[in-house]
Scaffold this motif. Structure first.
Motif, PDB file in Angstrom:
ATOM      1  N   ARG A   1      10.397   9.498  11.867  1.00 31.97           N
ATOM      2  CA  ARG A   1      10.352   7.636  11.360  1.00 31.97           C
ATOM      3  C   ARG A   1      11.016   7.433  10.402  1.00 31.97           C
TER       4      ARG A   1
ATOM      5  N   ASP B   1      -0.968   8.353   4.283  1.00 30.73           N
ATOM      6  CA  ASP B   1      -1.375   7.732   5.432  1.00 30.73           C
ATOM      7  C   ASP B   1      -2.086   6.507   5.044  1.00 30.73           C
ATOM      8  N   GLY B   2      -2.014   5.133   5.663  1.00 27.28           N
ATOM      9  CA  GLY B   2      -2.282   4.008   5.130  1.00 27.28           C
ATOM     10  C   GLY B   2      -3.903   3.981   4.945  1.00 27.28           C
TER      11      GLY B   2
ATOM     12  N   THR C   1       0.686   1.961   4.159  1.00 29.22           N
ATOM     13  CA  THR C   1       0.653   2.641   3.064  1.00 29.22           C
ATOM     14  C   THR C   1       1.534   1.579   2.076  1.00 29.22           C
TER      15      THR C   1
END
Ligand code: ATP
Ligand code: MG
Length: 249
Positions: free
Chosen positions: A39, A162-163, A187
């Motif tokens: 990603r 990670d968010g 994030t």
């Protein structure tokens, strides 16, 4: 590692893939880390694999925040160590900041391997092996951290976070600096200072700014951080990406 010809037009990118794939075989990167890397690659493509001006400025602000912190911590995971272990150690030395291993898919074996790799590359002390407290509001072992490291940090640099955990760190009233190639991630949107760039480029850029800003006063550094408008800068990055895409037609 695979034999990739140096004249291959995507040599650097392919070598980076080889690195991360080898790190997975060595037990440093979790298999889902390969997906996260993919990603990241896609967003790096949109940036043209260069540092956009807003990211350069974010690195300056990040350096100012780290220099002004009482307990700055660099939180690292398998991907970060696989791609930029020397850069992590150098940045931590320059501030100076603590380094803590903090994993989404935490196993003792992987924490130990990553910590050993950091020490092999010059880190004098690595936090996270004896994580004894939890980040409130997070389930499972990914919340585990060191009470003298992440738990008590006032400024924390989280490359590839990670968010959920980013939100939980913000809820602890920490200043969060994120490095994330995706300007749309939770994030990126939650952090105080988001550097939309590849960790491989961003970590040395922050380090350069640390040296440039080292002699600035506390007030000067506070001003640099205080003037930063993260939401505005994220929209500048999106504009940069879309303008670049439009220019390709
Ligand atoms: P979030 O949880 O913040 O909403 P997400 O779930 O979409 O994000 P995660 O898998 O949690 O994504 O985190 C991986 C993030 O790391 C991705 O946004 C990806 O763009 C980014 N990333 C991957 N490799 C790199 C890299 N080399 N440099 C910077 N960012 C990267
Ligand atoms: Mg996520």
């Amino acid at each position: 590692m695979a034999d990739i010809p140096k004249n291959h037009p995507r040599y650097a990118s392919l070598m980076t893939r080889e690195k991360i794939s080898q790190a997975m075989k060595d037990g440093i990167v979790h298999e889902t880390g390969l997906i996260a890397h993919g990603r990241g690659e896609a967003f790096d493509y949109l940036l043209g694999e260069t540092t956009p001006p807003a990211a350069e400025r974010a690195c300056k602000v990040a350096a100012a925040a780290l220099l002004n912190a009482k307990n700055p911590v660099l939180s690292v995971n398998g991907n970060v160590v696989a791609l930029a272990v020397d850069e992590c150690v150098r940045l931590a030395d320059s501030v100076p900041a603590k380094i803590e291993v903090n994993l989404f898919h935490r196993t003792k074996e992987r924490v130990d391997k990553i910590s050993d790799e950091l020490r092999r590359c010059g880190a004098k002390k690595v936090y996270g092996e004896n994580a004894d407290v939890k980040i409130p509001g997070l389930d499972h072992d990914r919340a585990l951290c060191d009470k003298n490291g992440i738990f008590s940090a006032d400024v924390i640099l989280v490359p590839l976070e990670d968010g959920d955990r980013c939100c939980a760190l913000k809820n602890m009233k920490k200043t969060v600096i994120a490095i994330d190639l995706n300007p749309l991630s939770r994030t990126a949107k939650t952090a105080d200072i988001t550097i939309v760039d590849n960790v491989i480029r961003a970590l040395p850029t922050i380090e350069q700014w640390v040296y440039k800003l080292k002699d600035e006063s506390v007030d000067e550094l506070n001003d640099i951080v205080g003037m930063w408008d993260n939401e505005k800068k994220l929209s500048e990055i999106l504009f940069f990406m879309s303008k670049r895409l439009n220019s390709l037609y």
